[in-house]
Write a protein that holds these residues in place. Sequence first.
Motif, PDB file in Angstrom:
ATOM      1  N   ILE A 107     -25.588   7.007  34.240  1.00  0.00           N
ATOM      2  CA  ILE A 107     -24.708   8.122  33.894  1.00  0.00           C
ATOM      3  C   ILE A 107     -23.524   8.235  34.844  1.00  0.00           C
ATOM      4  CG2 ILE A 107     -24.610  10.651  33.697  1.00  0.00           C
ATOM      5  CD1 ILE A 107     -27.574  10.510  32.821  1.00  0.00           C
ATOM      6  N   ASP A 108     -23.727   7.964  36.114  1.00  0.00           N
ATOM      7  CA  ASP A 108     -22.677   8.185  37.109  1.00  0.00           C
ATOM      8  C   ASP A 108     -21.724   7.001  37.283  1.00  0.00           C
ATOM      9  OD1 ASP A 108     -23.679  10.725  37.707  1.00  0.00           O
ATOM     10  OD2 ASP A 108     -25.158   9.887  39.092  1.00  0.00           O
ATOM     11  N   GLN A 159     -16.609   2.527  21.345  1.00  0.00           N
ATOM     12  CA  GLN A 159     -15.687   3.557  20.856  1.00  0.00           C
ATOM     13  C   GLN A 159     -16.064   4.961  21.323  1.00  0.00           C
ATOM     14  OE1 GLN A 159     -14.597   3.178  16.629  1.00  0.00           O
ATOM     15  NE2 GLN A 159     -15.605   1.171  16.630  1.00  0.00           N
ATOM     16  N   TYR A 160     -17.084   5.072  22.173  1.00  0.00           N
ATOM     17  CA  TYR A 160     -17.518   6.374  22.671  1.00  0.00           C
ATOM     18  C   TYR A 160     -17.227   6.497  24.164  1.00  0.00           C
ATOM     19  CZ  TYR A 160     -20.097   6.875  18.277  1.00  0.00           C
ATOM     20  OH  TYR A 160     -20.427   6.953  16.954  1.00  0.00           O
ATOM     21  N   ALA A 161     -17.058   7.740  24.604  1.00  0.00           N
ATOM     22  CA  ALA A 161     -16.822   8.009  26.025  1.00  0.00           C
ATOM     23  C   ALA A 161     -17.614   9.238  26.449  1.00  0.00           C
ATOM     24  CB  ALA A 161     -15.329   8.216  26.298  1.00  0.00           C
ATOM     25  N   PHE A 162     -17.959   9.268  27.714  1.00  0.00           N
ATOM     26  CA  PHE A 162     -18.752  10.363  28.286  1.00  0.00           C
ATOM     27  C   PHE A 162     -18.046  11.703  28.118  1.00  0.00           C
ATOM     28  CE2 PHE A 162     -19.554  13.224  31.828  1.00  0.00           C
ATOM     29  CZ  PHE A 162     -20.941  13.285  31.878  1.00  0.00           C
ATOM     30  N   TRP A 163     -18.825  12.717  27.681  1.00  0.00           N
ATOM     31  CA  TRP A 163     -18.316  14.080  27.614  1.00  0.00           C
ATOM     32  C   TRP A 163     -19.043  14.986  28.597  1.00  0.00           C
ATOM     33  CZ3 TRP A 163     -14.556  17.235  26.478  1.00  0.00           C
ATOM     34  CH2 TRP A 163     -14.813  18.602  26.354  1.00  0.00           C
ATOM     35  N   SER A 164     -20.370  15.008  28.543  1.00  0.00           N
ATOM     36  CA  SER A 164     -21.112  15.905  29.439  1.00  0.00           C
ATOM     37  C   SER A 164     -22.545  15.417  29.606  1.00  0.00           C
ATOM     38  CB  SER A 164     -21.114  17.338  28.879  1.00  0.00           C
ATOM     39  OG  SER A 164     -21.869  17.396  27.671  1.00  0.00           O
ATOM     40  N   PHE A 165     -23.173  15.901  30.681  1.00  0.00           N
ATOM     41  CA  PHE A 165     -24.585  15.619  30.909  1.00  0.00           C
ATOM     42  C   PHE A 165     -25.277  16.898  31.341  1.00  0.00           C
ATOM     43  CE2 PHE A 165     -28.020  14.152  33.927  1.00  0.00           C
ATOM     44  CZ  PHE A 165     -28.912  13.820  32.914  1.00  0.00           C
ATOM     45  N   ASP A 166     -26.252  17.332  30.550  1.00  0.00           N
ATOM     46  CA  ASP A 166     -27.054  18.509  30.857  1.00  0.00           C
ATOM     47  C   ASP A 166     -28.386  18.016  31.430  1.00  0.00           C
ATOM     48  OD1 ASP A 166     -28.769  20.743  30.825  1.00  0.00           O
ATOM     49  OD2 ASP A 166     -27.691  21.641  29.141  1.00  0.00           O
ATOM     50  N   GLU A 167     -28.460  18.035  32.755  1.00  0.00           N
ATOM     51  CA  GLU A 167     -29.645  17.484  33.410  1.00  0.00           C
ATOM     52  C   GLU A 167     -30.884  18.319  33.114  1.00  0.00           C
ATOM     53  OE1 GLU A 167     -30.686  15.144  37.495  1.00  0.00           O
ATOM     54  OE2 GLU A 167     -28.908  16.423  37.431  1.00  0.00           O
ATOM     55  N   LYS A 168     -30.721  19.626  32.990  1.00  0.00           N
ATOM     56  CA  LYS A 168     -31.865  20.506  32.733  1.00  0.00           C
ATOM     57  C   LYS A 168     -32.496  20.186  31.377  1.00  0.00           C
ATOM     58  CE  LYS A 168     -31.650  24.698  34.158  1.00  0.00           C
ATOM     59  NZ  LYS A 168     -31.313  26.147  34.329  1.00  0.00           N
ATOM     60  N   GLN A 169     -31.655  19.977  30.365  1.00  0.00           N
ATOM     61  CA  GLN A 169     -32.176  19.676  29.028  1.00  0.00           C
ATOM     62  C   GLN A 169     -32.344  18.181  28.794  1.00  0.00           C
ATOM     63  OE1 GLN A 169     -30.241  21.669  25.778  1.00  0.00           O
ATOM     64  NE2 GLN A 169     -29.933  23.547  26.909  1.00  0.00           N
ATOM     65  N   GLU A 193     -18.816  16.959  15.156  1.00  0.00           N
ATOM     66  CA  GLU A 193     -20.185  16.593  14.804  1.00  0.00           C
ATOM     67  C   GLU A 193     -20.253  15.281  14.030  1.00  0.00           C
ATOM     68  OE1 GLU A 193     -22.981  18.075  15.785  1.00  0.00           O
ATOM     69  OE2 GLU A 193     -21.732  19.417  16.995  1.00  0.00           O
ATOM     70  N   ASN A 194     -19.112  14.820  13.525  1.00  0.00           N
ATOM     71  CA  ASN A 194     -19.076  13.587  12.752  1.00  0.00           C
ATOM     72  C   ASN A 194     -18.695  12.371  13.593  1.00  0.00           C
ATOM     73  OD1 ASN A 194     -19.504  14.606   9.863  1.00  0.00           O
ATOM     74  ND2 ASN A 194     -17.863  15.922  10.615  1.00  0.00           N
ATOM     75  N   SER A 195     -18.506  12.565  14.875  1.00  0.00           N
ATOM     76  CA  SER A 195     -18.160  11.434  15.759  1.00  0.00           C
ATOM     77  C   SER A 195     -18.797  11.657  17.127  1.00  0.00           C
ATOM     78  CB  SER A 195     -16.646  11.307  15.892  1.00  0.00           C
ATOM     79  OG  SER A 195     -16.075  12.527  16.348  1.00  0.00           O
ATOM     80  N   LYS A 196     -20.104  11.909  17.090  1.00  0.00           N
ATOM     81  CA  LYS A 196     -20.824  12.358  18.281  1.00  0.00           C
ATOM     82  C   LYS A 196     -22.041  11.481  18.556  1.00  0.00           C
ATOM     83  CE  LYS A 196     -22.871  16.701  20.003  1.00  0.00           C
ATOM     84  NZ  LYS A 196     -23.149  18.113  19.627  1.00  0.00           N
ATOM     85  N   LEU A 197     -22.307  11.271  19.832  1.00  0.00           N
ATOM     86  CA  LEU A 197     -23.486  10.530  20.274  1.00  0.00           C
ATOM     87  C   LEU A 197     -24.260  11.386  21.270  1.00  0.00           C
ATOM     88  CD1 LEU A 197     -25.209   7.907  20.562  1.00  0.00           C
ATOM     89  CD2 LEU A 197     -23.607   7.211  22.365  1.00  0.00           C
ATOM     90  N   VAL A 198     -25.504  11.681  20.958  1.00  0.00           N
ATOM     91  CA  VAL A 198     -26.370  12.468  21.838  1.00  0.00           C
ATOM     92  C   VAL A 198     -27.553  11.604  22.261  1.00  0.00           C
ATOM     93  CG1 VAL A 198     -27.874  14.481  22.032  1.00  0.00           C
ATOM     94  CG2 VAL A 198     -25.712  14.659  20.796  1.00  0.00           C
ATOM     95  N   ILE A 199     -27.689  11.403  23.567  1.00  0.00           N
ATOM     96  CA  ILE A 199     -28.785  10.580  24.100  1.00  0.00           C
ATOM     97  C   ILE A 199     -29.751  11.474  24.874  1.00  0.00           C
ATOM     98  CG2 ILE A 199     -29.396   8.624  25.571  1.00  0.00           C
ATOM     99  CD1 ILE A 199     -26.585   7.524  25.142  1.00  0.00           C
ATOM    100  N   HIS A 200     -31.032  11.375  24.541  1.00  0.00           N
ATOM    101  CA  HIS A 200     -32.070  12.169  25.216  1.00  0.00           C
ATOM    102  C   HIS A 200     -32.620  11.357  26.394  1.00  0.00           C
ATOM    103  CE1 HIS A 200     -32.035  15.098  21.929  1.00  0.00           C
ATOM    104  NE2 HIS A 200     -31.892  14.045  21.146  1.00  0.00           N
ATOM    105  N   VAL A 201     -32.673  12.015  27.550  1.00  0.00           N
ATOM    106  CA  VAL A 201     -32.968  11.340  28.814  1.00  0.00           C
ATOM    107  C   VAL A 201     -34.169  12.002  29.490  1.00  0.00           C
ATOM    108  CG1 VAL A 201     -31.977  10.672  31.047  1.00  0.00           C
ATOM    109  CG2 VAL A 201     -30.488  10.880  29.038  1.00  0.00           C
ATOM    110  N   ASN A 202     -35.006  11.200  30.164  1.00  0.00           N
ATOM    111  CA  ASN A 202     -36.123  11.777  30.917  1.00  0.00           C
ATOM    112  C   ASN A 202     -35.698  12.107  32.350  1.00  0.00           C
ATOM    113  OD1 ASN A 202     -36.099   9.372  32.372  1.00  0.00           O
ATOM    114  ND2 ASN A 202     -37.876   8.497  31.301  1.00  0.00           N
ATOM    115  N   GLY A 203     -36.637  12.577  33.152  1.00  0.00           N
ATOM    116  CA  GLY A 203     -36.325  12.997  34.510  1.00  0.00           C
ATOM    117  C   GLY A 203     -35.876  11.872  35.423  1.00  0.00           C
TER     118      GLY A 203
END
Length: 260
Positions: free
Chosen positions: A106-107, A125-135, A153-163
């Motif tokens: 991430i960093d 074609q995607y770039a970093f927007w935000s990282f919510d470490e708590k969630q 919402e039509n051009s979005k990538l959401v990745i779920h991350v563990n601790g």
Amino acid sequence: MDWSKTKTIFIIVFLILDCFLGYQFMEKRNSSQLDVILETTIEEQLEANGITYVDLPKEVTKAAYVSGKSRSFTMADVKKLPGQKVKIEGETKVKGMFIDPVALPIDDPYQLREFLQRYIIGGGQYAFWSFDEKQGILTCYQVYDGKMIYGNENSKLVIHVNGRREALSYEQTMLSDLEKYERKQDIVPAIKAIETLYRKGHLQPGDRVTKVELGYYGLVQFTASQVLTPTWHIVVNRKEDYFVNAFEGQVINDQGNVLE
């Protein structure tokens, strides 16, 4: 001739004249003060309130709308993806689950880009927007012509991350056939976009504008076809995100609605 009455009339006339001249003087004085206020530049007003900002983009003076449509994914697309189980939902959304957790850098922008290119359809074609470490949620948005498509919402990538900051699963949408309109229009300068936030009370004394960049915003979402408008993204104090329509100078909220 009754000099007593004449004298009284002259006194009354002079009093009226004095009052009129006094009124004229006050009007002129107030007008002059107003002119001074109006002549004060926005830069001077911000400085007087201790509001500072980063260097502003000046090279871009014209831009155009962009059209596009939601991409329909195929099984041929997902078969190329390594180390994951993937399904397509409603043709326009990809849901992937990694067979084994994958380290997510991430960093490090360069390594993150490599991760996206390797594991995500059209990941470059995607770039970093935000990282919510708590969630445990990393959010990326699609980029077109070097400019991010904000909050879409039509051009979005959401990745779920563990601790341990390893990728577990993700959801992806994407716009395709992106194309600029031929006609370019003048855009509101960056300082005017900041002025809009200031006039609307979004900037307070002592605030600092920490980022100003031009991107795109889809004012009408959740449709197959989209028109994206050039938009100023302004960050205040490294935490508050604001979007200003670069053509009309209006503030947009994070649901795509015009606030003012």
